[in-house]
Every structure is written in structure tokens, then in C-alpha cells.
Design an enzyme around this catalytic site. Structure first.
Site, mmCIF file in Angstrom:
data_model
loop_
_atom_site.group_PDB
_atom_site.id
_atom_site.type_symbol
_atom_site.label_atom_id
_atom_site.label_comp_id
_atom_site.label_asym_id
_atom_site.label_seq_id
_atom_site.Cartn_x
_atom_site.Cartn_y
_atom_site.Cartn_z
ATOM 1 C CE LYS A 223 -6.291 -8.681 -3.002
ATOM 2 N NZ LYS A 223 -6.350 -10.053 -3.555
ATOM 3 N NE ARG A 258 -2.935 -8.120 -9.935
ATOM 4 C CZ ARG A 258 -3.859 -7.267 -9.484
ATOM 5 N NH1 ARG A 258 -4.093 -7.186 -8.181
ATOM 6 N NH2 ARG A 258 -4.529 -6.499 -10.325
#
Length: 279
Positions: A223, A258
Site C-alpha cells: 500500500k 492479507r
């Protein structure tokens, strides 16, 4: 700590799980198009399973900032054949990453165990009844706004308190509406309507987010906030910081991680757990 899914109850009291990301989309922010098609998707799923993934999360619509919405028929066409093929050869846990009840239903029929909904079961009014009836695992994520607008100007008075309050509300509301609380897992939604400081605050105070004895799932892999901390735009530079976050947050109470790169994160998770609990 138990997490109930369609086919099993997962014991998370001592050992966490790695959720491998399987995007079957042409436009996901870091791997769009790499695993489109059943053959490529299955090959990648097999690799992630061999490297230690306990859950494979199949997604057919990108949720990156500014992403365009995908139609129901297209999302089903992308995801359901992959789930059915994977279920035919693997008995592990499969999740469908969607906010649409029709897509979730098709995935559950094909063999999925979990619905991973970035809207927290709020985008589609039929999703709650479906999940309650199917008894599947449900990931309830916090997001301010929607994927098309969420990063324009996120604002909170106290991001940790507000995310916790959201979890408390969702647990009470969904349980009262007939969803088995044991099926619920919470995700603070790192990067979903949060600034860099919001993300860091949530990670710093992750232990404050546990609600109702339900497990926490964390998705930070690749991210952009990692790149901002490092001062680097390169996706490759975000891999090892993700591993560091996996180890840190496991100690803080995140039980499901995740990720894109399964092997190093699985190793970090097991090492952290060896320190916490012994081998």
C-alpha cells in the site's frame, strides 16, 4: 478465539493465518492482469498455498483509489470459475472479495467459505441476509467514503476511536439482524479513506481495536502509505516493510494478514508466534 466459516471453525487462539491475495482483475493497483484467466490464477494460488497461505482471497474488482466499478455479470465471470477450479483441488479456506450479494452468492455456491466485504455489509442491502443464511465467514472492513472518493480528503477527530465504534456498531447491528457473531472478523481498512497518519495511528494502537473477542484482519501489502514512509514510489520497496508490519501487528493482536508475498510473511508470522508462545 474461533472464526466460523461455511465449512469449518478456525482456531485462532495461538496461530494466525496468511491470506494470499489473488486478483483476477486487469486493473488492480499492483498486479492487475497478472493472474487473469483460470490457468494463471490457479498457478499463482498453488504457489501461495505451497508457501504457507491458509486462505486464498479471490477478487474480481479493483478497490484501488479511483477504480471504476465492475458490473455484476463481469465480476462473477472473473471470479466464480477460479473459485470452482480451486475448490476442486484444495480443501483450504477460500474468500471472495466483493461488496455485491449476487457475486458473493455465486462464489459461495462455487465453493467459497468467506465473504470479504470492504463496505462492511453496507453497500448491498441483500448481503446481510445472504451471509446469515449461508453461515459463511464475514470480513467487516472499515472504509470512509468509497473506492472512488475515499482518498480525496479523509478526516477523523480520533481515527482509532471511530474505527472501534464502527466495529462495535457493526457487531451489535449484524448480530441483532441474525448474523452469527462467530462468523465475524474485523478489518480496520488501512488505506481505505485514511491518511498516512491515520494509518500509522491505527497500526500503533491496533490492540485497542479488538471488539467482542472477534479476530482482526490486516491488509497493508504494497500500500502507498509504505512508499510515503520510505520516500520511494517503487512497489518492490514495499515488500519487506510489509513483512515487518506482519511481525509487529501479530504481537499486537492481528490474527489474519492479507498479503501478496506469502512466503516471507508466513515466516515472519511463525517467528513472531514462536517468540510469543514457543515452538
Amino acid at each position: 478465539m474461533w472464526w466460523k466459516t461455511s465449512r469449518s471453525r478456525i482456531d485462532l487462539s495461538r496461530h494466525g493465518l496468511i491470506m494470499g491475495i489473488l486478483n483476477v482483475t486487469p486493473d488492480s493497483f499492483s498486479d492487475g492482469g497478472e493472474h487473469a484467466g483460470i490457468s494463471a490464477a490457479l498457478s499463482h494460488a498453488r504457489q501461495m498455498i505451497a508457501e504457507g497461505a491458509g486462505i486464498i482471497d479471490v477478487g474480481g474488482e479493483s478497490t484501488r483509489p479511483g477504480a471504476a466499478e465492475v458490473g455484476i455479470a463481469e465480476e462473477i465471470a472473473r471470479t466464480t470459475p477460479v473459485i470452482a477450479a480451486l475448490r476442486a483441488e484444495w480443501d483450504g479456506c477460500i474468500s471472495i472479495d466483493t461488496s455485491k450479494a449476487a457475486v458473493a452468492e455465486a462464489a459461495l455456491v462455487a465453493g467459497a467459505d468467506v465473504v470479504n466485504d470492504v463496505s462492511g455489509l453496507q453497500a448491498d442491502p441483500e448481503m446481510l441476509a445472504l451471509c446469515a443464511a449461508r453461515g459463511c465467514g464475514v470480513v467487516i472492513m472499515h472504509m470512509q467514503g468509497d473506492p472512488r472518493t475515499m482518498q480525496i480528503a479523509p478526516h477523523y477527530s480520533d481515527v482509532v476511536a471511530e474505527v472501534r465504534a464502527f466495529f462495535e456498531e457493526r457487531l451489535a447491528t449484524l448480530s441483532a439482524a441474525g448474523l452469527n457473531p462467530e462468523t465475524i472478523c474485523f478489518d480496520p481498512g488501512i488505506g481505505f479513506g485514511k491518511s498516512l497518519e491515520h494509518n500509522l495511528s491505527l497500526l500503533r494502537k491496533l490492540s485497542c481495536l479488538g471488539v467482542g473477542g472477534r479476530p482482526l484482519l490486516l491488509g497493508v501489502s504494497r500500500k502507498s502509505f509504505i512508499g510515503k514512509v520510505l520516500g520511494s514510489p517503487e512497489l518492490a520497496d514495499r515488500a519487506w516493510p510489509t513483512v515487518a508490519i506482519t511481525a509487529w501487528t501479530r504481537e499486537a493482536g492481528a490474527m489474519i494478514h492479507r498479503v501478496h508475498e506469502v512466503k516471507p510473511n508466513a515466516e515472519a508470522l511463525r517467528m513472531a508466534e514462536a517468540i510469543l508462545h514457543g515452538v
